[in-house]
Design an enzyme around this catalytic site. Structure first.
Site, PDB file in Angstrom:
ATOM      1  N   GLU A 226      -5.378  72.457   9.943  1.00 52.06           N
ATOM      2  CA  GLU A 226      -4.981  71.386  10.867  1.00 52.06           C
ATOM      3  C   GLU A 226      -3.475  71.450  11.105  1.00 52.06           C
ATOM      4  OE1 GLU A 226      -6.628  67.451  10.147  1.00 52.06           O
ATOM      5  OE2 GLU A 226      -5.056  66.489  11.311  1.00 52.06           O
ATOM      6  N   ARG A 304      -5.896  57.123   4.901  1.00 51.62           N
ATOM      7  CA  ARG A 304      -7.369  57.158   4.912  1.00 51.62           C
ATOM      8  C   ARG A 304      -7.934  56.832   3.527  1.00 51.62           C
ATOM      9  NH1 ARG A 304     -11.658  58.445   8.452  1.00 51.62           N
ATOM     10  NH2 ARG A 304     -10.463  59.146  10.236  1.00 51.62           N
ATOM     11  N   ARG A 336     -11.479  68.212   4.504  1.00 47.13           N
ATOM     12  CA  ARG A 336     -12.738  67.504   4.789  1.00 47.13           C
ATOM     13  C   ARG A 336     -12.833  66.152   4.060  1.00 47.13           C
ATOM     14  NH1 ARG A 336     -18.119  71.239   4.976  1.00 47.13           N
ATOM     15  NH2 ARG A 336     -19.186  70.193   6.676  1.00 47.13           N
ATOM     16  N   PHE A 338     -10.281  63.949   4.237  1.00 44.00           N
ATOM     17  CA  PHE A 338      -8.910  63.526   4.553  1.00 44.00           C
ATOM     18  C   PHE A 338      -8.465  62.314   3.726  1.00 44.00           C
ATOM     19  CE2 PHE A 338      -5.583  62.302   7.772  1.00 44.00           C
ATOM     20  CZ  PHE A 338      -5.033  63.547   8.009  1.00 44.00           C
ATOM     21  N   THR A 433      -6.989  57.945  12.627  1.00 41.83           N
ATOM     22  CA  THR A 433      -6.452  56.606  12.376  1.00 41.83           C
ATOM     23  C   THR A 433      -5.164  56.372  13.171  1.00 41.83           C
ATOM     24  OG1 THR A 433      -5.331  57.400  10.401  1.00 41.83           O
ATOM     25  CG2 THR A 433      -7.533  56.475  10.115  1.00 41.83           C
ATOM     26  N   GLU A 706     -17.545  65.562   8.394  1.00 43.52           N
ATOM     27  CA  GLU A 706     -16.997  65.229   7.088  1.00 43.52           C
ATOM     28  C   GLU A 706     -17.882  64.346   6.202  1.00 43.52           C
ATOM     29  OE1 GLU A 706     -13.419  63.972   9.268  1.00 43.52           O
ATOM     30  OE2 GLU A 706     -12.317  64.752   7.556  1.00 43.52           O
TER      31      GLU A 706
HETATM   32  N1  MTE Z   1     -17.962  73.299   9.205  1.00 46.49           N
HETATM   33  C1  MTE Z   1     -17.670  74.619   9.159  1.00 46.49           C
HETATM   34  N2  MTE Z   1     -18.675  75.502   9.198  1.00 46.49           N
HETATM   35  N3  MTE Z   1     -16.370  75.058   9.059  1.00 46.49           N
HETATM   36  C2  MTE Z   1     -15.326  74.174   8.980  1.00 46.49           C
HETATM   37  O1  MTE Z   1     -14.166  74.596   8.888  1.00 46.49           O
HETATM   38  N4  MTE Z   1     -14.620  71.817   8.953  1.00 46.49           N
HETATM   39  C3  MTE Z   1     -15.025  70.447   8.655  1.00 46.49           C
HETATM   40  C4  MTE Z   1     -16.283  70.074   9.431  1.00 46.49           C
HETATM   41  N5  MTE Z   1     -17.288  71.080   9.248  1.00 46.49           N
HETATM   42  C5  MTE Z   1     -15.610  72.772   9.024  1.00 46.49           C
HETATM   43  C6  MTE Z   1     -16.965  72.385   9.166  1.00 46.49           C
HETATM   44  C7  MTE Z   1     -13.985  69.472   8.967  1.00 46.49           C
HETATM   45  S1  MTE Z   1     -12.756  69.225   7.843  1.00 46.49           S
HETATM   46  C8  MTE Z   1     -14.008  68.739  10.115  1.00 46.49           C
HETATM   47  S2  MTE Z   1     -12.847  67.571  10.425  1.00 46.49           S
HETATM   48  C9  MTE Z   1     -15.046  68.934  11.140  1.00 46.49           C
HETATM   49  O2  MTE Z   1     -15.937  69.986  10.801  1.00 46.49           O
HETATM   50  C10 MTE Z   1     -14.362  69.227  12.471  1.00 46.49           C
HETATM   51  O3  MTE Z   1     -15.229  69.530  13.482  1.00 46.49           O
HETATM   52  P1  MTE Z   1     -15.965  68.408  14.378  1.00 46.49           P
HETATM   53  O4  MTE Z   1     -14.937  67.409  14.747  1.00 46.49           O
HETATM   54  O5  MTE Z   1     -16.485  69.185  15.496  1.00 46.49           O
HETATM   55  O6  MTE Z   1     -17.022  67.827  13.486  1.00 46.49           O
HETATM   56  N1  LUZ Z   2      -6.593  64.142  10.739  1.00 47.74           N
HETATM   57  C1  LUZ Z   2      -5.698  63.275  11.244  1.00 47.74           C
HETATM   58  C2  LUZ Z   2      -7.738  63.728  10.198  1.00 47.74           C
HETATM   59  O1  LUZ Z   2      -4.653  63.700  11.703  1.00 47.74           O
HETATM   60  N2  LUZ Z   2      -5.986  61.970  11.245  1.00 47.74           N
HETATM   61  C3  LUZ Z   2      -7.123  61.467  10.730  1.00 47.74           C
HETATM   62  O2  LUZ Z   2      -7.341  60.263  10.762  1.00 47.74           O
HETATM   63  C4  LUZ Z   2      -8.045  62.376  10.172  1.00 47.74           C
HETATM   64  N3  LUZ Z   2      -9.173  61.949   9.613  1.00 47.74           N
HETATM   65  C5  LUZ Z   2     -10.015  62.822   9.075  1.00 47.74           C
HETATM   66  C6  LUZ Z   2      -9.695  64.158   9.097  1.00 47.74           C
HETATM   67  N4  LUZ Z   2      -8.571  64.601   9.661  1.00 47.74           N
HETATM   68 MO1  MOS Z   3     -11.004  67.890   8.956  1.00 46.49          MO
HETATM   69  S1  MOS Z   3     -10.038  67.415   7.184  1.00 46.49           S
HETATM   70  O1  MOS Z   3     -10.435  66.534   9.766  1.00 46.49           O
HETATM   71  O2  MOS Z   3      -9.991  69.115   9.505  1.00 46.49           O
END
Ligand code: MTE
Ligand code: LUZ
Ligand code: MOS
Length: 748
Positions: A226, A304, A336, A338, A433, A706
């Site tokens: 991120e 969070r 994941r 956060f 948030t 998540e």
């Molecule tokens: N699934 C896979 N296969 N690979 C990833 O890196 N990241 C997770 C989740 N599932 C991830 C994953 C995280 S931390 C987040 S925030 C969400 O996917 C982001 O994607 P989305 O917003 O499309 O759910």
């Molecule tokens: N990233 C972020 C996040 O910048 N703000 C959020 O609130 C958040 N929440 C979940 C995962 N990533």
């Molecule tokens: Mo997921 S920790 O919001 O990349």
């Protein structure tokens, strides 16, 4: 519908950063990083490295043309160390050479003189020294002081939670290519193309319109990309700027593990007060977050933790305080959940503590305190709760009492094995948030052959967001999925993106895509009306590649309609914007309505512990999960299974170990154990929650990325039960609960 990438993934044909065809004259970077966690950087001698075969340039802080700074929230993160080093693994110099091997070989020749200073490794020590990155954050609901005075039972304790390595299969990396007149194109393995663009601009001094960032897909991010893809892109960009050549850097696994931050470890205190009916009346918690050496995303992660500190329970009196502590570890970052999972583990520990002391099942306390619709979260939002329904439906299907009985009967007859069972309800807020981040854009082109190309701000990282976006377009246009192609995430096509994070990418980018497609569809339907002889648009639909009137198929096909629209000079492209309505949060009052909605669920987790060896197996995770209405059950089940296993890994076996000097000892897969096929639960059962409540999710299909990780938290409590069934003890709330720690409890 299966993931649109599954075919190319299985055949090894999907393109990741390292698969991008290499440009002529490409150079390769390698970082020399600090061997010391804290110290004064007295000198950097690059002469031996510069003399090495193939070396074109060695870059140190003073060579950077723009600012030597990549901190996004707080400006406390130099790209390359200058004068001081703050953590083991901090980049100090960059060797740029004609091959990867030569760059790595030369980097070993760099000599630094560092005057070592005492490193601070743990969060409480940092807090005691006043080393907070931002002022403490606090949530207050009701009045805990008065409430505790009236509680029948009050318990206090402490929890320790360790970090977690992201272990995305594709390591961090970037590839920077010069474009004409001093511009740059940067390929990056990032969840945040705009974050990379900003960082690159900062360190090169270029304006954002001169820098293009392009992302095909990631081999996993899990939050680790991120913000932390920025450094490698910045390094490649600086190297391109100084050499005029394309520069690539894909980290080796050990470099990645050593130089990047992880999930935040937390040390926390709790105090929980209950009445005679096991209602939780008051809860106090203090969270000490180990942020590492620079800010990175630590403050929103910490926030969070507060947002989720009461998990899916209603507690009328809450005081929660959180400290963002600066230490000499690599800057910890998004992972994941956060910070949410860390908050949830503490309340679950407090409940387990109370249950143990009161001689009741923790599930009794959990069940009696579940959030109901209309209840207020400590941050002021009013719940539309599925906590009770998910528990009730999970119980009806999986029968928690029977699972407990089964474990008790087994335990009564087994000599050395014990079974443990725990319930794990979850509640996770969906939206960044930081309210301004909840926006997205989508660019949709319909070409004259009827095919559709889409670009959005979402980054595909295995979670299937591209599949969901293609589904949105297919549905709105009435086409099959093979008419649709989702293209790379590119800052020239889609600007000012929020990172793909917070589980919100499909909602935000899917809704922007829906708006764009609906706008184009509206234009096409007008053309269809004219072509079909002056009918009105009501009752005209596009399905199965054909125009329908009041459900009746016409002869007019999609391709002819599109071509005719083009000939009539109708716009077949659209760039749309979506911003989540109705959300907001004010830190001045620490109250608001930050989340579009919450995702709920309840899991029952069962384990068997081998009480001679300390080893354990997870027998099952059975959950009732709130999908809303899943738009893709294959993708969503994959997210649930992956999330659960990642959560189990954090709870049980993944042990990030730094020594007292701040050096990472668990720096490879030989010393850092992640779940493998043998540690996956024998059974993962997922019951979709039955509910017809409307929500703000794309096609009512709630975010799933998540929340399921937090079901894994149940494994810790299930193991704890099993251990306590074998021998009288009260294991510390100390993560991860490795087989080694289990053994020490059994014979300690
Ligand atoms: N699934 C896979 N296969 N690979 C990833 O890196 N990241 C997770 C989740 N599932 C991830 C994953 C995280 S931390 C987040 S925030 C969400 O996917 C982001 O994607 P989305 O917003 O499309 O759910
Ligand atoms: N990233 C972020 C996040 O910048 N703000 C959020 O609130 C958040 N929440 C979940 C995962 N990533
Ligand atoms: Mo997921 S920790 O919001 O990349």
């Amino acid at each position: 519908m299966k993931n649109i990438d599954s075919h190319s993934h299985v055949r090894g044909e999907s393109v990741y950063l390292d698969d991008i065809p290499v440009f002529r004259q490409t150079l390769y970077a390698c970082v020399f990083d600090s061997p010391v966690a804290h110290g004064k950087l007295l000198s950097v001698d690059t002469s031996a490295a510069e003399a090495c075969e193939g070396v074109v340039r060695v870059i140190v802080a003073k060579d950077i043309i723009g600012e030597n700074e990549i901190g996004g929230i707080v400006q406390d993160e130099p790209l390359l160390a200058d004068g001081e080093v703050h953590f083991c693994g901090m980049p100090i110099a960059v060797v740029v050479a004609t091959s990867e091997e030569l760059a790595r070989k030369a980097a070993k020749k760099i000599v630094v003189d560092i005057e070592e200073l005492e490193p601070v490794i743990d969060a409480r020590t940092a807090a005691a020294n006043g080393a907070l990155i931002v002022p403490p954050k606090k949530f207050v609901l009701g009045n805990t002081e008065d409430a505790f005075a009236n509680c029948a039972h009050v318990f206090e304790g402490k929890t320790e939670q360790n970090g977690q390595e992201h272990l995305y299969i594709e390591t961090q990396g970037a590839y920077s290519v010069p474009t004409e007149n001093g511009g740059l194109r940067v390929y990056s393995s990032t969840q945040g193309p705009t974050a990379v663009q900003r960082a690159v601009c900062r360190v090169t001094g270029l304006a954002m319109h001169e820098v293009e960032v392009d992302v095909q897909r990631l081999g996993g991010g899990f939050g680790g990309k991120e913000d932390q893809a920025n450094a490698w892109a910045g390094i490649c960009a600086v190297a391109t700027q100084l050499t005029g050549k394309p520069v690539k850097y894909a980290l080796h696994r050990m470099e990645d593990m050593r130089m990047t931050g992880k999930r935040h470890p937390y040390s926390s205190d709790y105090k929980i007060g209950l009445d005679v009916d096991l209602k939780i009346i008051a809860y106090e918690a203090s969270f000490y977050q180990n942020a590492g050496a620079s800010c990175d995303l630590s403050p929103p992660v910490l926030e969070r933790t507060l947002f989720h500190c009461t998990n899916s329970y209603y507690i009328p009196n809450v005081t929660a305080t959180a400290y963002c502590c600066r230490t000499n570890l690599p800057p910890n970052t998004a992972f994941r959940g956060f910070g949410g999972p860390q908050g949830m583990f503490v309340i679950e520990s407090a409940i387990a503590h109370a249950a143990e002391k009161l001689g009741v099942s923790a599930s009794e306390i959990q069940r009696r305190n579940l959030l109901e619709s209309g209840d207020e979260f400590p941050y002021g939002q009013i719940a539309e709760s599925e906590a009770v329904t998910s528990w009730t439906q999970a119980d009806a299907k999986f029968d928690f009492a029977a699972l407990q009985r089964e474990a008790d009967e087994f335990n009564a007859s087994s000599k050395y094995f014990r079974k443990g069972v725990a319930a794990m309800p979850i509640c996770f807020g969906i939206s960044f948030t930081k309210t301004p981040m909840n926006q997205a854009r989508s660019l949709v082109h319909v070409y004259t052959d009827g095919s559709v190309a889409i670009s959005t701000g979402a980054v595909e990282m295995g979670q299937g967001v591209n599949t969901k976006i293609a589904q949105v377009a297919a549905k709105v246009f009435g086409l099959s999925i093979d008419h649709i192609k989702v293209h790379t995430t590119n800052t020239l096509r889609i600007s000012n993106t929020s990172p793909t994070a917070a589980s919100a990418a499909a909602d935000l980018n899917g809704k922007a895509t829906q708006i764009a497609c609906e706008t184009i569809r509206g234009r096409l339907i007008e053309v269809a009306c004219e072509m079909l002889g002056g009918i009105t648009p009501e009752g005209v639909t596009l399905t199965d590649r054909k125009v329908h009137i009041n459900g009746e198929t016409t002869e007019l096909e999609w391709e002819s309609l599109v071509m005719e629209a083009h000939l009539r000079r109708v716009n077949l492209s659209e760039h749309s914007h979506y911003a989540t309505p109705g959300i907001g949060f004010d830190w001045a009052t620490a109250k608001g309505h930050p989340f579009a909605y919450h995702v709920y669920g309840t899991a029952f987790v069962g384990v068997t512990v081998d009480c001679l060896r300390g080893r354990y197996e997870v027998d099952y995770v059975k959950c009732c999960h709130d999908f809303g209405t899943s738009m893709n059950t294959a993708v969503d089940l994959g997210q649930i299974e992956g999330g659960i296993v990642q959560g189990l890994g954090w709870m049980t076996m993944e042990e990030v170990v730094y020594d007292e000097k701040g050096k990472l000892r668990s720096n490879a897969l030989s010393t850092y154990k992640v779940p493998d096929i043998y540690s996956v639960p024998k059974e993962i059962a997922v019951l979709p929650l039955e509910t017809d409540r409307n929500n703000l999710a794309i096609f009512n299909s709630k975010a799933v990325g998540e929340p399921p990780l937090m079901y894994g938290i149940g494994a810790y409590f299930a193991i704890r039960h099993a251990v306590m069934a074998y021998t009288p003890c009260s294991p510390d709330f100390d993560l991860p609960f490795t087989p080694e720690k289990v053994l020490l409890c059994l014979f300690g």
